[in-house]
Design a protein around this motif. Structure first.
Motif, PDB file in Angstrom:
ATOM      1  N   LEU A  43       0.938  -1.137  -0.029  1.00 17.35           N
ATOM      2  CA  LEU A  43      -0.028   0.001  -0.186  1.00 17.35           C
ATOM      3  C   LEU A  43       0.793   1.391   0.144  1.00 17.35           C
ATOM      4  CD1 LEU A  43      -2.838  -0.830   2.550  1.00 17.35           C
ATOM      5  CD2 LEU A  43      -2.971  -0.786   0.029  1.00 17.35           C
ATOM      6  N   ALA A  44       1.944   1.214   0.745  1.00 17.07           N
ATOM      7  CA  ALA A  44       3.018   2.321   0.561  1.00 17.07           C
ATOM      8  C   ALA A  44       3.550   2.398  -0.938  1.00 17.07           C
ATOM      9  CB  ALA A  44       4.099   2.043   1.661  1.00 17.07           C
ATOM     10  N   TYR A  64       1.783   1.920  -3.589  1.00 23.55           N
ATOM     11  CA  TYR A  64       0.522   2.682  -4.101  1.00 23.55           C
ATOM     12  C   TYR A  64       0.449   4.120  -3.813  1.00 23.55           C
ATOM     13  CZ  TYR A  64      -4.449   4.387  -4.131  1.00 23.55           C
ATOM     14  OH  TYR A  64      -5.511   5.106  -4.398  1.00 23.55           O
ATOM     15  N   ARG A  65       0.885   4.505  -2.694  1.00 19.04           N
ATOM     16  CA  ARG A  65       0.613   5.947  -2.094  1.00 19.04           C
ATOM     17  C   ARG A  65       1.928   6.840  -2.592  1.00 19.04           C
ATOM     18  NH1 ARG A  65      -3.746   7.722  -1.781  1.00 19.04           N
ATOM     19  NH2 ARG A  65      -2.601   9.478  -1.019  1.00 19.04           N
ATOM     20  N   ILE A 103       0.944   7.799  -6.412  1.00 18.09           N
ATOM     21  CA  ILE A 103       0.066   8.810  -6.623  1.00 18.09           C
ATOM     22  C   ILE A 103       0.597  10.238  -6.585  1.00 18.09           C
ATOM     23  CG2 ILE A 103      -1.615  10.043  -5.067  1.00 18.09           C
ATOM     24  CD1 ILE A 103      -2.721   7.597  -6.300  1.00 18.09           C
ATOM     25  N   HIS A 104       1.636  10.144  -6.171  1.00 23.66           N
ATOM     26  CA  HIS A 104       2.493  11.632  -6.309  1.00 23.66           C
ATOM     27  C   HIS A 104       3.433  11.747  -7.347  1.00 23.66           C
ATOM     28  CE1 HIS A 104       0.905  12.530  -2.458  1.00 23.66           C
ATOM     29  NE2 HIS A 104       1.189  11.567  -1.771  1.00 23.66           N
ATOM     30  N   GLY A 126      -7.900   8.094  -5.018  1.00 20.34           N
ATOM     31  CA  GLY A 126      -6.661   8.363  -4.041  1.00 20.34           C
ATOM     32  C   GLY A 126      -5.936   9.625  -4.181  1.00 20.34           C
ATOM     33  N   SER A 168      -1.509  11.686 -11.751  1.00 19.10           N
ATOM     34  CA  SER A 168      -0.198  11.058 -11.459  1.00 19.10           C
ATOM     35  C   SER A 168      -0.451   9.806 -12.300  1.00 19.10           C
ATOM     36  CB  SER A 168      -0.365  10.357  -9.979  1.00 19.10           C
ATOM     37  OG  SER A 168      -1.353   9.531  -9.742  1.00 19.10           O
ATOM     38  N   ILE A 209      -6.952  -1.126  -1.470  1.00 17.81           N
ATOM     39  CA  ILE A 209      -6.446  -0.110  -2.447  1.00 17.81           C
ATOM     40  C   ILE A 209      -7.483   1.360  -2.340  1.00 17.81           C
ATOM     41  CG2 ILE A 209      -5.974   0.825  -4.827  1.00 17.81           C
ATOM     42  CD1 ILE A 209      -4.538  -1.795  -5.100  1.00 17.81           C
ATOM     43  N   ALA A 265      -7.436   2.620   0.996  1.00 20.82           N
ATOM     44  CA  ALA A 265      -6.397   3.488   1.404  1.00 20.82           C
ATOM     45  C   ALA A 265      -6.558   4.814   0.612  1.00 20.82           C
ATOM     46  CB  ALA A 265      -4.861   2.844   0.846  1.00 20.82           C
ATOM     47  N   GLY A 266      -6.996   4.792  -0.690  1.00 25.72           N
ATOM     48  CA  GLY A 266      -7.356   6.119  -1.212  1.00 25.72           C
ATOM     49  C   GLY A 266      -8.330   7.079  -0.632  1.00 25.72           C
ATOM     50  N   ALA A 275      -6.679   8.252   2.617  1.00 28.60           N
ATOM     51  CA  ALA A 275      -5.739   9.243   2.508  1.00 28.60           C
ATOM     52  C   ALA A 275      -6.244  10.728   2.187  1.00 28.60           C
ATOM     53  CB  ALA A 275      -4.820   8.947   1.458  1.00 28.60           C
TER      54      ALA A 275
END
Length: 437
Positions: free
Chosen positions: A25-26, A28-29, A32-33, A64, A71, A188, A191-192, A195
């Motif tokens: 999951l990290a 994935y985050r 995102i950036h 997310g 992104s 996922i 988490a989106g 966040a």
């Protein structure tokens, strides 16, 4: 001693699964950036600031924050969900797909999964091309163009990048399911949504400090959301327990059976799938409409805003449809009735076989109706109240239902894993005693 070792081994395995889940999951985050090339980030941020309460806000929530940042994960996992919807609908009407899913077992399901992946790529290409073309015509409120160098070069790079990002997320979700704990795709999405909560809370606190949001209204919304949260937890645990009796049978000189059990039927059998599917279908045409300045498409975009009557009516209709559809997929009254008959079990007062199937189908239809109405109220009522109170950020019942539902399912899997580790320790202890004897 063996029991303790087995329990410790189960706990270590669970820790490893949780660690895998957080690491993936990290990843994935972090993605995102990572923006796609050729886009003016400041102009894009200004554009989203002007449309934060429209459907863009809802789509950005499911991705997310990937759409706001444009992104590599801007499409999120929604193309995969759309492909799953299409394949599941085709499974009902196509004899070939129905045969693959039922008769060929794991091999057939593997083929259907492969078809779903192909459909995901196709949908991602179409959506990516629509976003690329739309970005070229977009500009911030100050008139700054979002794209530096419009053209087919930018479109090709955008389509490839967004498609690759969606495929990577699909793979990431499968790895979370395989090596981690819980359902990867749902986590996922979870988490989106999670966040985006700190930023929404921060905006609300800033508006509260500036006097644009009254303290009474803020407290009222907090109390309302807490009440909705308690209601979701309560309803998600509700069950209709159908009593099951096992007939007595003589096997040799011993009498077996005569036991009493129950068949638990959840009030919300479909879980969080219906609102996710409904949101996915409604977001696809409306998002494409928002990326064009054509008058008719702009009118469609206005119709599909989350606070319009048409959107919410369609949303409720799709939720009810997917509640019945998904419940029919995961719970087959005919199969349950046949299994009970083979085991010598029956529902008191109901004949085994066809009558049991009809009874289970009747009970399940009633439960599904109440479950669909419950999901519809949870998803629509906060949107209506937020429209009346002019809440500055989108956090409706859909996101709350998904967050609570996924969290409860994940915790159930954690508890099952812990219980399984305890049983393995007990079995190991019993084997040791057996050898000593």
């Amino acid at each position: 001693m063996s029991t303790t070792k087995g329990a410790n081994a189960g706990l270590d395995s669970l820790k490893g699964k949780i660690l895998w889940t957080f690491l993936l999951l990290a990843v994935y985050r972090v993605g995102i950036h990572l923006p796609i090339p050729g886009v003016d980030g400041k102009a894009l941020a200004d554009f989203f600031a002007s449309v934060q309460n429209t459907l863009f806000g809802l789509f950005d929530m499911f991705s997310g924050g990937g759409l706001r940042n444009l992104s590599i994960f801007a499409l999120g996992i929604m193309p995969y969900i759309s492909a799953s919807i299409i394949l599941q609908l085709l499974t009902v009407v196509s004899p070939e797909l129905k045969r693959l899913s039922r008769e060929e077992g794991a091999a057939g399901r593997k083929k259907i999964t492969q078809y779903t992946r192909y459909a995901t790529v196709l949908i991602s290409v179409v959506q990516g091309l629509g976003i690329a073309v739309g970005l070229e015509s977009m500009s911030s409120p100050t008139g700054a163009s979002v794209v530096y160098l419009p053209g087919w070069g930018f479109r090709a790079i955008t389509v490839m990048t967004l498609t690759a990002g969606t495929v990577f997320l699909m793979w990431l979700g499968e790895k979370i399911t395989e090596k981690g704990i819980g359902n990867g795709i749902s986590l996922i999405i979870f988490a989106g949504i999670a966040a985006g909560l700190p930023s929404g809370l921060g905006r609300s606190l800033r508006l509260l400090g500036a006097g644009e949001l009254s303290l009474f209204l803020a407290l009222l919304l907090v109390v309302f959301m807490a009440a909705v949260l308690v209601g979701i937890v309560f309803v998600e645990r509700c069950q209709r327990r159908i009593p099951i009796h096992y007939a007595k049978r003589m096997i040799g000189r011993k009498l077996y059976g005569g036991q009493t059990s129950h068949l638990p039927l959840r009030l919300n059998t479909a879980g969080v799938i219906p609102p996710i599917f409904a949101s996915s279908l409604l977001m696809f045409p409306a998002t494409l409409a928002n990326f064009s300045h054509a008058e008719i498409l702009q009118r469609v975009s206005e119709w599909f805003r989350p606070d319009t009557v048409l959107y919410n009516l369609l949303f409720i209709g799709l939720i009810i449809f997917f509640c019945y559809f998904y419940t029919a997929i995961i719970f087959d009254p005919k199969e349950i009735a046949e299994n009970l008959k083979k085991q010598g079990a029956f529902v008191p007062g109901i004949r085994p076989g066809q009558k049991t199937e009809e009874y289970l189908d009747k009970v399940l239809n009633r439960l599904t109706l109440w479950g669909a109405l419950y999901i519809s109220i949870i998803c629509v009522l906060p949107v209506v109240l937020m429209r009346q109170f002019h809440v500055p950020f989108y956090f409706g019942g859909t996101s709350l239902l998904i967050v609570v539902g996924v969290a409860m399912d994940t915790m159930s899997q954690v508890q099952s894993h812990l219980i399984s580790g305890q049983y393995e320790g007990l079995l190991a202890k019993a084997r040791v005693k057996g050898r000593r004897a």
